[in-house]
Write a protein that holds these residues in place. Sequence first.
Motif, PDB file in Angstrom:
ATOM      1  N   VAL A   7      48.986  50.896  47.619  1.00  0.00           N
ATOM      2  CA  VAL A   7      48.045  50.448  46.594  1.00  0.00           C
ATOM      3  C   VAL A   7      47.198  51.651  46.195  1.00  0.00           C
ATOM      4  CG1 VAL A   7      46.111  48.928  46.040  1.00  0.00           C
ATOM      5  CG2 VAL A   7      47.974  48.102  47.498  1.00  0.00           C
ATOM      6  N   LYS A   8      47.122  51.916  44.883  1.00  0.00           N
ATOM      7  CA  LYS A   8      46.382  53.073  44.408  1.00  0.00           C
ATOM      8  C   LYS A   8      45.148  52.643  43.620  1.00  0.00           C
ATOM      9  CE  LYS A   8      50.388  56.169  44.104  1.00  0.00           C
ATOM     10  NZ  LYS A   8      51.172  57.064  43.228  1.00  0.00           N
ATOM     11  N   SER A   9      44.127  53.456  43.692  1.00  0.00           N
ATOM     12  CA  SER A   9      42.903  53.233  42.918  1.00  0.00           C
ATOM     13  C   SER A   9      42.307  54.594  42.592  1.00  0.00           C
ATOM     14  CB  SER A   9      41.894  52.396  43.716  1.00  0.00           C
ATOM     15  OG  SER A   9      40.697  52.204  42.981  1.00  0.00           O
ATOM     16  N   GLY A  10      42.005  54.798  41.330  1.00  0.00           N
ATOM     17  CA  GLY A  10      41.463  56.088  40.928  1.00  0.00           C
ATOM     18  C   GLY A  10      42.445  57.228  41.122  1.00  0.00           C
ATOM     19  N   GLY A  11      43.738  56.931  41.047  1.00  0.00           N
ATOM     20  CA  GLY A  11      44.748  57.971  41.168  1.00  0.00           C
ATOM     21  C   GLY A  11      45.103  58.369  42.583  1.00  0.00           C
ATOM     22  N   ARG A  12      44.566  57.679  43.578  1.00  0.00           N
ATOM     23  CA  ARG A  12      44.904  58.016  44.967  1.00  0.00           C
ATOM     24  C   ARG A  12      45.251  56.762  45.757  1.00  0.00           C
ATOM     25  NH1 ARG A  12      40.656  57.533  48.739  1.00  0.00           N
ATOM     26  NH2 ARG A  12      38.727  56.708  47.851  1.00  0.00           N
ATOM     27  N   VAL A  13      46.019  56.945  46.796  1.00  0.00           N
ATOM     28  CA  VAL A  13      46.423  55.827  47.650  1.00  0.00           C
ATOM     29  C   VAL A  13      45.247  55.413  48.527  1.00  0.00           C
ATOM     30  CG1 VAL A  13      47.983  55.077  49.475  1.00  0.00           C
ATOM     31  CG2 VAL A  13      48.827  56.572  47.676  1.00  0.00           C
ATOM     32  N   VAL A  14      44.905  54.113  48.487  1.00  0.00           N
ATOM     33  CA  VAL A  14      43.767  53.617  49.265  1.00  0.00           C
ATOM     34  C   VAL A  14      44.193  52.628  50.342  1.00  0.00           C
ATOM     35  CG1 VAL A  14      42.112  53.966  47.401  1.00  0.00           C
ATOM     36  CG2 VAL A  14      43.354  51.797  47.551  1.00  0.00           C
TER      37      VAL A  14
ATOM     38  N   LEU B 102      36.820  36.718  39.937  1.00  0.00           N
ATOM     39  CA  LEU B 102      37.735  37.666  40.552  1.00  0.00           C
ATOM     40  C   LEU B 102      38.565  36.996  41.650  1.00  0.00           C
ATOM     41  CD1 LEU B 102      35.627  40.940  40.982  1.00  0.00           C
ATOM     42  CD2 LEU B 102      37.405  40.471  39.298  1.00  0.00           C
ATOM     43  N   VAL B 103      37.911  36.152  42.427  1.00  0.00           N
ATOM     44  CA  VAL B 103      38.622  35.438  43.496  1.00  0.00           C
ATOM     45  C   VAL B 103      39.707  34.550  42.902  1.00  0.00           C
ATOM     46  CG1 VAL B 103      38.409  33.710  45.332  1.00  0.00           C
ATOM     47  CG2 VAL B 103      36.679  35.514  45.095  1.00  0.00           C
ATOM     48  N   GLU B 104      39.369  33.842  41.836  1.00  0.00           N
ATOM     49  CA  GLU B 104      40.358  32.973  41.197  1.00  0.00           C
ATOM     50  C   GLU B 104      41.526  33.784  40.646  1.00  0.00           C
ATOM     51  OE1 GLU B 104      40.487  29.755  41.164  1.00  0.00           O
ATOM     52  OE2 GLU B 104      38.576  29.490  42.214  1.00  0.00           O
TER      53      GLU B 104
ATOM     54  N   LYS C  13      43.225  44.360  47.246  1.00  0.00           N
ATOM     55  CA  LYS C  13      43.296  44.278  45.783  1.00  0.00           C
ATOM     56  C   LYS C  13      42.036  43.635  45.201  1.00  0.00           C
ATOM     57  CE  LYS C  13      48.301  44.237  45.144  1.00  0.00           C
ATOM     58  NZ  LYS C  13      49.457  43.499  44.583  1.00  0.00           N
ATOM     59  N   LEU C  14      41.508  42.643  45.897  1.00  0.00           N
ATOM     60  CA  LEU C  14      40.284  41.985  45.436  1.00  0.00           C
ATOM     61  C   LEU C  14      39.119  42.960  45.446  1.00  0.00           C
ATOM     62  CD1 LEU C  14      38.713  39.461  44.593  1.00  0.00           C
ATOM     63  CD2 LEU C  14      38.526  38.857  47.025  1.00  0.00           C
ATOM     64  N   ASN C  15      39.006  43.768  46.498  1.00  0.00           N
ATOM     65  CA  ASN C  15      37.904  44.722  46.588  1.00  0.00           C
ATOM     66  C   ASN C  15      38.049  45.858  45.571  1.00  0.00           C
ATOM     67  OD1 ASN C  15      36.238  43.564  48.538  1.00  0.00           O
ATOM     68  ND2 ASN C  15      37.437  44.401  50.218  1.00  0.00           N
ATOM     69  N   ILE C  16      39.264  46.219  45.233  1.00  0.00           N
ATOM     70  CA  ILE C  16      39.465  47.231  44.189  1.00  0.00           C
ATOM     71  C   ILE C  16      38.981  46.693  42.847  1.00  0.00           C
ATOM     72  CG2 ILE C  16      41.208  48.455  42.840  1.00  0.00           C
ATOM     73  CD1 ILE C  16      42.829  48.755  45.414  1.00  0.00           C
ATOM     74  N   ALA C  17      39.322  45.448  42.556  1.00  0.00           N
ATOM     75  CA  ALA C  17      38.860  44.824  41.308  1.00  0.00           C
ATOM     76  C   ALA C  17      37.344  44.696  41.311  1.00  0.00           C
ATOM     77  CB  ALA C  17      39.512  43.458  41.151  1.00  0.00           C
ATOM     78  N   LEU C  18      36.776  44.393  42.464  1.00  0.00           N
ATOM     79  CA  LEU C  18      35.323  44.283  42.587  1.00  0.00           C
ATOM     80  C   LEU C  18      34.653  45.621  42.300  1.00  0.00           C
ATOM     81  CD1 LEU C  18      32.743  42.731  43.539  1.00  0.00           C
ATOM     82  CD2 LEU C  18      33.294  43.514  45.853  1.00  0.00           C
ATOM     83  N   THR C  19      35.216  46.677  42.824  1.00  0.00           N
ATOM     84  CA  THR C  19      34.654  48.024  42.595  1.00  0.00           C
ATOM     85  C   THR C  19      34.670  48.377  41.108  1.00  0.00           C
ATOM     86  OG1 THR C  19      35.389  48.764  44.779  1.00  0.00           O
ATOM     87  CG2 THR C  19      34.890  50.460  43.162  1.00  0.00           C
ATOM     88  N   ARG C  20      35.762  48.033  40.440  1.00  0.00           N
ATOM     89  CA  ARG C  20      35.854  48.285  39.000  1.00  0.00           C
ATOM     90  C   ARG C  20      34.817  47.494  38.228  1.00  0.00           C
ATOM     91  NH1 ARG C  20      42.451  47.767  38.915  1.00  0.00           N
ATOM     92  NH2 ARG C  20      42.914  49.866  39.731  1.00  0.00           N
ATOM     93  N   LEU C  21      34.620  46.247  38.636  1.00  0.00           N
ATOM     94  CA  LEU C  21      33.616  45.407  37.974  1.00  0.00           C
ATOM     95  C   LEU C  21      32.227  45.957  38.185  1.00  0.00           C
ATOM     96  CD1 LEU C  21      32.960  42.762  36.453  1.00  0.00           C
ATOM     97  CD2 LEU C  21      32.848  41.635  38.692  1.00  0.00           C
ATOM     98  N   SER C  22      31.954  46.472  39.373  1.00  0.00           N
ATOM     99  CA  SER C  22      30.626  47.004  39.689  1.00  0.00           C
ATOM    100  C   SER C  22      30.298  48.244  38.878  1.00  0.00           C
ATOM    101  CB  SER C  22      30.533  47.348  41.191  1.00  0.00           C
ATOM    102  OG  SER C  22      30.744  46.197  41.984  1.00  0.00           O
ATOM    103  N   ARG C  23      31.338  48.966  38.467  1.00  0.00           N
ATOM    104  CA  ARG C  23      31.119  50.214  37.718  1.00  0.00           C
ATOM    105  C   ARG C  23      30.867  49.978  36.236  1.00  0.00           C
ATOM    106  NH1 ARG C  23      36.057  53.666  40.499  1.00  0.00           N
ATOM    107  NH2 ARG C  23      35.019  54.045  42.516  1.00  0.00           N
ATOM    108  N   HIS C  24      31.162  48.782  35.748  1.00  0.00           N
ATOM    109  CA  HIS C  24      30.998  48.492  34.325  1.00  0.00           C
ATOM    110  C   HIS C  24      29.613  47.877  34.055  1.00  0.00           C
ATOM    111  CE1 HIS C  24      35.301  49.137  34.471  1.00  0.00           C
ATOM    112  NE2 HIS C  24      35.347  49.131  33.155  1.00  0.00           N
TER     113      HIS C  24
END
Length: 218
Positions: free
Chosen positions: A54-61, A185-187, A207-218
Amino acid sequence: MTSMNNSVRGTARLIGAGLRALLALTVVCGVLYPLAVTGIAQAAFHDQANGSEVKSGGRVVGSEIIGQRFDLDKKDKDGNPLPDPRYFQPRPSAAGTNSVNTQYSIILSGASNLASDSKVLKQTVIDRRKQVADFNQVSPSRVPVDALTASASGLDPDISPAYAKLQVDRVAKANGLPRGKVAGLVEDHTQGRQLGFLGEPRVNVLKLNIALTRLSRH
């Protein structure tokens, strides 16, 4: 003398045949077969063959199929890592409790192997129920079973929708986000039963926490 020469020649032929068979089997089983299997895996199952990364921000997390913790850079008085309230937390893990590695270290996996009538297991469940309830500021009666017990592998990457929903208020508050968006996000990340009837609905924590991080940045 003739008999001895025939014996030597027969032995030499046997040794030669054995060496040729060894060489042929080494090439077929040690080179050609692994190359064929690797090639098919990379072509047909590329993601799975490479560990379901699973990648986030161009790196494997992390990996989609291996659980991991989301902790603060702090530890309690007993030296245990403290969970980060900003993130959804996974199931507890018993991986490594019977060895030298720590929880979710990818050295080996396994369960606690405690019997259902074990006093240690019962007390562990009681302690976990209180910890989860206090951490999420909910009634202990609301804590689902997957928040209290470790999986057989100790590396389960998923939690139940009930456990994910239990954490929504805490995660929203810690990140300063509207509760409705976090609940959404959970749904969005709730997966149904495989093929419609295998297993239970689940939520992949990473995957849920990655989506959460993206939401927090917006």
